[in-house]
Design an enzyme around this catalytic site. Structure first.
Site, short mmCIF file in Angstrom:
data_model
loop_
_atom_site.label_atom_id
_atom_site.label_comp_id
_atom_site.label_asym_id
_atom_site.label_seq_id
_atom_site.Cartn_x
_atom_site.Cartn_y
_atom_site.Cartn_z
N CYS A 140 44.79 63.37 58.37
CA CYS A 140 43.74 63.50 57.75
C CYS A 140 43.02 63.27 56.96
O CYS A 140 42.60 62.76 56.00
CB CYS A 140 43.17 65.35 58.55
SG CYS A 140 43.03 65.21 60.32
N HIS A 397 35.26 61.25 62.44
CA HIS A 397 36.31 61.08 61.64
C HIS A 397 37.69 59.90 61.68
O HIS A 397 38.24 60.50 62.62
CB HIS A 397 36.69 62.32 61.74
CG HIS A 397 38.41 63.42 60.84
ND1 HIS A 397 38.43 62.55 60.05
CD2 HIS A 397 38.86 63.87 61.51
CE1 HIS A 397 39.82 62.74 59.18
NE2 HIS A 397 40.07 63.88 60.76
N CYS A 427 41.13 69.81 56.02
CA CYS A 427 42.32 70.71 56.42
C CYS A 427 43.13 69.49 57.20
O CYS A 427 42.98 68.33 57.09
CB CYS A 427 42.37 71.27 58.03
SG CYS A 427 41.55 70.54 59.22
N GLY A 429 46.64 67.79 59.80
CA GLY A 429 47.85 68.16 61.08
C GLY A 429 48.81 69.33 60.98
O GLY A 429 49.22 68.16 59.78
#
Length: 441
Positions: A140, A397, A427, A429
């Site tokens: 991300c 996203h 954050c 993954g």
């Protein structure tokens, strides 16, 4: 981990050291800060100074973000999205494409890392063969990592001008094939195996563990939609969005036609905490709190950021929009990946000498309302400073795109509101977090 302060969370897997080991780590950290210049960062006043060696942004943009599988880009390949964004950078900045030495594209789902098609996208967009291209995948945070990598290449003298970018076609590449099977040895290793736990499942567990209520998540998500609706109606995304003409197959008639995509089509009016409260939880039969309405949307989109030193920009007559200051990357437990910003933001504050009071806007990716809300509350960030135009819950996203997309969203909003300092964060993954500090001119 819940009782551990960010200031003491300095080592992998949140394992705390004590006694001589902790003291040694602190000495090592202090030495590292001295070598990097972080200890003399000087805080807000220093960051607002203008220096010839500043790494500046002279153009940044994104495509619209559209709904995966049914939005305006559902039939458009990631490389075509990226080519459109890169061409837009040339047009908006007026840069001679021959001056761009490296283009780094963050992308998560592309087979083979997307290296071949992104090189092709750069050539198609109008860059000569002298402009090198590479891709990276830090899930991300890929788009942000691409920008940071290019900024550090410029800072080190490796290149003078580069582009950090990100893209994802979740319509065409999202699915179980995105993650390889683990060996038996990995499956039998607890923390390694936890890297494969589905995001929704681990986020549900984290929400319960951290005491983030369903009502608070739905209220946060509803606010994201409401802010995005208001911003879209006021035309606040127009500066950052590059309209793209693409082919679109009508799902009802089967007819293929050309359309211009210039709006985020996941933004929905009329969403309230009450309406979200009626949606069934997706990852737990009883007592669940996470559902499609309070989690980020599966989406398609691309973004790009043109970077160079201030001295180079002035020599080339480039308009300076803002500057990159510093970035942080941290690791957390895989099952607590959502707390990444809680650990990454304090670390970037240490590197820059900033405090949360110095920051005007925080763009924190809304992977899930639960984790974004928890991080904000733990850090004491006022809600009005977070995602003032909405976030990923409202407009989506696209995994590799988001980190680069946030740069445009942040810098244009800072400029519009006559504010200066912003932070982007997310954050990541498998248990990481990333954050960066940017300053608008």
């Amino acid at each position: 981990m819940g009782g551990q302060s960010p200031a003491t969370a300095k080592i992998p897997c949140d394992v705390l050291l004590t006694g001589e080991s902790a003291a040694a780590l602190d000495r090592l950290s202090a030495l590292g800060n001295q070598l990097s210049g972080a200890s003399a960062a000087g805080g807000k006043a220093k960051i607002l100074e203008k220096n010839a060696d500043d790494i500046v942004v002279t153009a940044c943009l994104r495509t619209a973000i559209t709904k995966g599988g049914k939005g305006g880009f559902k039939d458009t390949h990631a490389a075509d999205l990226m080519a459109g964004a890169l061409r837009g950078i040339i047009e908006r900045s007026g840069i001679n494409p021959g001056l761009v030495e490296d283009i780094c594209v963050g992308t998560v789902l592309a087979p083979g890392g997307g290296a071949t098609e992104m090189r092709a996208a750069a050539l198609f967009a109008g860059f000569p063969e002298t402009a090198a291209v590479r891709t990276l995948n830090r899930q991300c945070s890929s788009g942000l990592q691409a920008c940071v990598d290019v900024a550090n290449q410029i800072r080190s003298g490796m290149i003078e001008v580069g582009i950090g970018a990100g893209v994802e076609s979740m319509s065409l590449q999202y699915g179980p094939g995105a993650v390889s099977e683990f060996s038996e040895a990995f499956e039998n290793h607890k923390e390694a195996a936890n890297c494969k736990v589905p995001m929704g499942v681990l986020s549900e567990a984290m929400a319960k563990d951290k005491g983030v209520s369903r009502a608070s998540q739905d209220a946060f998500a509803a606010a994201s939609f409401q802010k995005a609706v208001k911003a879209q109606a006021a035309g606040l995304f127009k500066e950052e969005i590059l309209p793209l003409k693409v082919k679109f197959e009508d799902p009802k008639s089967g007819e293929t036609r050309e359309i211009v995509v210039d709006r985020d089509d996941g933004v929905r009016d009329g969403v309230t905490a009450e309406s979200l409260g009626k949606i069934r939880a997706a990852f737990a039969k009883e007592g669940g709190s996470i559902h499609a309405g309070n989690a980020s949307q599966v989406s398609d989109g691309a973004a790009a950021v043109l970077l160079m030193k201030r001295s180079t920009a002035e020599k080339l007559g480039q308009t300076i929009i803002g500057k990159f200051v510093a970035a942080s990357i941290v690791g957390v437990k895989p099952l607590l990946m959502g707390v990444g910003p809680w650990k990454a933001i304090p670390k970037v504050f240490e590197l820059t000498g900033l405090t949360k009071e110095d920051v005007d806007i925080f763009e924190i990716n809304e992977a899930f309302a639960s984790q974004c809300l928890w991080c904000a509350n733990e850090l004491g960030i006022p809600q009005e400073k977070i995602n003032p135009k909405g976030g990923a819950i409202a407009f989506g996203h696209p995994l590799g795109c988001t980190g680069a997309r946030q740069v445009s969203t942040l810098l244009y909003e800072l400029k519009r509101t006559n504010k200066r300092i912003g932070v982007t964060s997310m954050c990541v993954g498998t248990g990481m977090g990333m954050a960066a500090v940017w300053v608008a001119e």
